[in-house]
Structure formats: C-alpha cells, structure tokens
Scaffold this motif. Structure first.
Motif, PDB file in Angstrom:
ATOM      1  N   GLU A  25      -1.802  22.870  32.554  1.00 21.64           N
ATOM      2  CA  GLU A  25      -0.798  23.785  32.013  1.00 21.64           C
ATOM      3  C   GLU A  25       0.602  23.388  32.462  1.00 21.64           C
ATOM      4  O   GLU A  25       1.563  23.495  31.691  1.00 21.64           O
ATOM      5  N   GLU A  28       1.526  20.508  30.369  1.00 17.63           N
ATOM      6  CA  GLU A  28       1.837  21.008  29.025  1.00 17.63           C
ATOM      7  C   GLU A  28       3.278  21.504  28.960  1.00 17.63           C
ATOM      8  O   GLU A  28       4.020  21.165  28.037  1.00 17.63           O
ATOM      9  N   ARG A  29       3.695  22.269  29.957  1.00 25.12           N
ATOM     10  CA  ARG A  29       5.083  22.766  29.976  1.00 25.12           C
ATOM     11  C   ARG A  29       6.079  21.612  30.034  1.00 25.12           C
ATOM     12  O   ARG A  29       7.098  21.616  29.347  1.00 25.12           O
ATOM     13  N   HIS A  32       6.344  19.953  26.604  1.00 29.47           N
ATOM     14  CA  HIS A  32       7.165  20.744  25.679  1.00 29.47           C
ATOM     15  C   HIS A  32       8.650  20.585  26.008  1.00 29.47           C
ATOM     16  O   HIS A  32       9.475  20.419  25.103  1.00 29.47           O
ATOM     17  N   ASP A  52       0.132  21.059  23.088  1.00 27.91           N
ATOM     18  CA  ASP A  52      -0.748  22.120  22.596  1.00 27.91           C
ATOM     19  C   ASP A  52      -2.221  21.774  22.825  1.00 27.91           C
ATOM     20  O   ASP A  52      -3.023  22.644  23.161  1.00 27.91           O
ATOM     21  N   THR A  55      -3.077  22.539  26.313  1.00 26.32           N
ATOM     22  CA  THR A  55      -3.289  23.971  26.498  1.00 26.32           C
ATOM     23  C   THR A  55      -4.719  24.336  26.121  1.00 26.32           C
ATOM     24  O   THR A  55      -5.390  25.086  26.848  1.00 26.32           O
ATOM     25  N   ASP A  56      -5.189  23.817  25.006  1.00 26.91           N
ATOM     26  CA  ASP A  56      -6.564  24.082  24.575  1.00 26.91           C
ATOM     27  C   ASP A  56      -7.570  23.569  25.607  1.00 26.91           C
ATOM     28  O   ASP A  56      -8.555  24.246  25.922  1.00 26.91           O
ATOM     29  N   ARG A  59      -7.530  25.764  28.718  1.00 26.76           N
ATOM     30  CA  ARG A  59      -8.229  27.033  28.437  1.00 26.76           C
ATOM     31  C   ARG A  59      -9.738  26.820  28.476  1.00 26.76           C
ATOM     32  O   ARG A  59     -10.472  27.624  29.048  1.00 26.76           O
TER      33      ARG A  59
END
Length: 78
Positions: A25, A28-29, A32, A52, A55-56, A59
């Motif tokens: 995560e 991921e940030r 972005h 993205d 992120t998947d 999760r």
C-alpha cells in the motif's frame, strides 16, 4: 520456527502477510504520487494502473492473512 505450535506459526505468517500488504500500500501511494509528476499522460496512466493493481494485491494478501489467523487451531502432534 522449531518448537512453535501450529497456531503460533499461523499467527506469525499472518502478521508477516499483513506487513507485506502494508508495504504494498505504501508503494501504491508512491506510484500514484509519481504518476502525478509525469509529463507523459500515457506513462502516468500506466503508473496509476500499476498502483491500482498493487492495491488489489495488498487487499488479497490482507484477506488471506485474516483467514489464516482466524482458522481453528490444529491439534498438536506429539
């Protein structure tokens, strides 16, 4: 580790999986943010899509870690 009970090993694995999900995560940030700095819109879009997908994945790992930690303890073998 040797001498650990199965439920202790499962909890340790779950904890490590949660740490990996958190690291994804963070990545991921960062992706972005990096995408926002790109002058090339196509490159920015690729970075956003990669972020993205991370992120998947994060999760999915977190879900699996919760499932692993929630399992009923296995009987000890002697």
């Amino acid at each position: 580790m040797s001498g650990e009970r199965p439920d202790e090993r499962r909890q340790r694995a779950s904890d490590l999986m949660h740490l990996n999900a958190m690291a994804l995560e963070e990545t991921e940030r960062s992706l972005h943010d990096n995408a926002e700095d790109r002058a090339n819109p196509a490159a920015a879009e690729r970075l956003h899509r990669l972020a993205d997908s991370m992120t998947d994945t994060a999760r999915d790992i977190a879900d699996r870690a919760r499932d692993l930690a929630a399992r009923d303890p296995e009987p000890e073998r002697h």
